[in-house]
Design a protein around this motif. Structure first.
Motif, PDB file in Angstrom:
ATOM      1  N   SER A  86       8.955 -21.760   7.536  1.00  0.00           N
ATOM      2  CA  SER A  86       8.726 -20.318   7.440  1.00  0.00           C
ATOM      3  C   SER A  86       9.892 -19.592   6.779  1.00  0.00           C
ATOM      4  O   SER A  86       9.756 -18.427   6.414  1.00  0.00           O
ATOM      5  CB  SER A  86       8.471 -19.728   8.823  1.00  0.00           C
ATOM      6  N   TRP A 130      11.166 -19.160   1.972  1.00  0.00           N
ATOM      7  CA  TRP A 130      11.035 -18.058   1.016  1.00  0.00           C
ATOM      8  C   TRP A 130      12.369 -17.724   0.378  1.00  0.00           C
ATOM      9  O   TRP A 130      12.401 -17.219  -0.743  1.00  0.00           O
ATOM     10  CB  TRP A 130      10.443 -16.811   1.684  1.00  0.00           C
ATOM     11  N   ASP A 132      13.370 -18.403  -3.282  1.00  0.00           N
ATOM     12  CA  ASP A 132      12.943 -17.541  -4.386  1.00  0.00           C
ATOM     13  C   ASP A 132      13.927 -16.416  -4.682  1.00  0.00           C
ATOM     14  O   ASP A 132      13.702 -15.630  -5.597  1.00  0.00           O
ATOM     15  CB  ASP A 132      11.577 -16.916  -4.069  1.00  0.00           C
ATOM     16  N   ALA A 168       7.106  -8.933   1.646  1.00  0.00           N
ATOM     17  CA  ALA A 168       7.209 -10.258   2.262  1.00  0.00           C
ATOM     18  C   ALA A 168       5.874 -10.987   2.211  1.00  0.00           C
ATOM     19  O   ALA A 168       5.809 -12.185   1.883  1.00  0.00           O
ATOM     20  CB  ALA A 168       7.694 -10.128   3.702  1.00  0.00           C
ATOM     21  N   VAL A 218       5.235 -12.257  -1.267  1.00  0.00           N
ATOM     22  CA  VAL A 218       5.996 -13.482  -1.546  1.00  0.00           C
ATOM     23  C   VAL A 218       5.304 -14.674  -0.895  1.00  0.00           C
ATOM     24  O   VAL A 218       5.157 -15.735  -1.508  1.00  0.00           O
ATOM     25  CB  VAL A 218       7.457 -13.354  -1.062  1.00  0.00           C
ATOM     26  N   ARG A 219       4.861 -14.512   0.328  1.00  0.00           N
ATOM     27  CA  ARG A 219       4.184 -15.618   1.024  1.00  0.00           C
ATOM     28  C   ARG A 219       2.884 -16.016   0.308  1.00  0.00           C
ATOM     29  O   ARG A 219       2.580 -17.197   0.189  1.00  0.00           O
ATOM     30  CB  ARG A 219       3.882 -15.223   2.457  1.00  0.00           C
ATOM     31  N   ARG A 275       3.716 -17.950  -2.712  1.00  0.00           N
ATOM     32  CA  ARG A 275       4.198 -19.286  -2.363  1.00  0.00           C
ATOM     33  C   ARG A 275       3.108 -20.124  -1.676  1.00  0.00           C
ATOM     34  O   ARG A 275       3.368 -21.239  -1.239  1.00  0.00           O
ATOM     35  CB  ARG A 275       5.410 -19.179  -1.447  1.00  0.00           C
ATOM     36  N   GLU A 291       1.809 -19.675   1.255  1.00  0.00           N
ATOM     37  CA  GLU A 291       2.101 -19.791   2.676  1.00  0.00           C
ATOM     38  C   GLU A 291       1.160 -18.858   3.448  1.00  0.00           C
ATOM     39  O   GLU A 291       1.586 -17.972   4.193  1.00  0.00           O
ATOM     40  CB  GLU A 291       3.569 -19.444   2.948  1.00  0.00           C
TER      41      GLU A 291
END
Length: 128
Positions: A37, A40, A43, A90, A93-94, A97, A99
């Motif tokens: 988790s 990130w 990046d 956030a 970004v997840r 990625r 996620e």
């Protein structure tokens, strides 16, 4: 309503103070090593991670101190709006990625911060 807002605000402040403080004092590589988790951070530059942590710490302070000290209490809902924007970033970004399971946690933080912003701008405003 006021009590619920204070409880949520307090929980958010503690979470962001601890999380942000951790980001400020811990090297990026050690953060990434804490688990999937936290990957990130790969990046972002070291300075970027520290800046995110500093923003989180400042937001935590902004959620509590202006109201407690009765100095510029309008900063409380503004800090909450800032956290909404930070957590949307956030979540973005997840998603980028892949996620996707962790996006739900980010969205919970968005909802909690949005609740504080709504409550402190509206029905339980400190500004009278």
């Amino acid at each position: 309503m006021n009590l619920a807002l204070w409880i949520v605000t307090g929980l958010l402040a503690v979470a962001y103070l601890l999380g942000g403080g951790f980001k400020v004092i811990t090297p990026k590589e050690k953060i990434a090593a804490t688990g999937a988790s936290a990957r990130w951070v790969e990046d972002f530059s070291e300075g970027g991670v520290k800046a995110i942590g500093a923003v989180e710490v400042l937001a935590a302070v902004g959620l509590i101190l202006p109201a407690v000290l009765d100095i510029a209490p309008i900063l409380v809902p503004l800090a909450a709006v800032g956290l909404v924007l930070l957590m949307i970033g956030a979540a973005t970004v997840r998603i980028r990625r892949h996620e996707n399971k962790l996006v739900a946690v980010d969205l919970i933080y968005v909802a909690l911060a949005a609740f504080v912003a709504w409550g402190r701008f509206g029905p339980e405003s400190f500004v009278g």
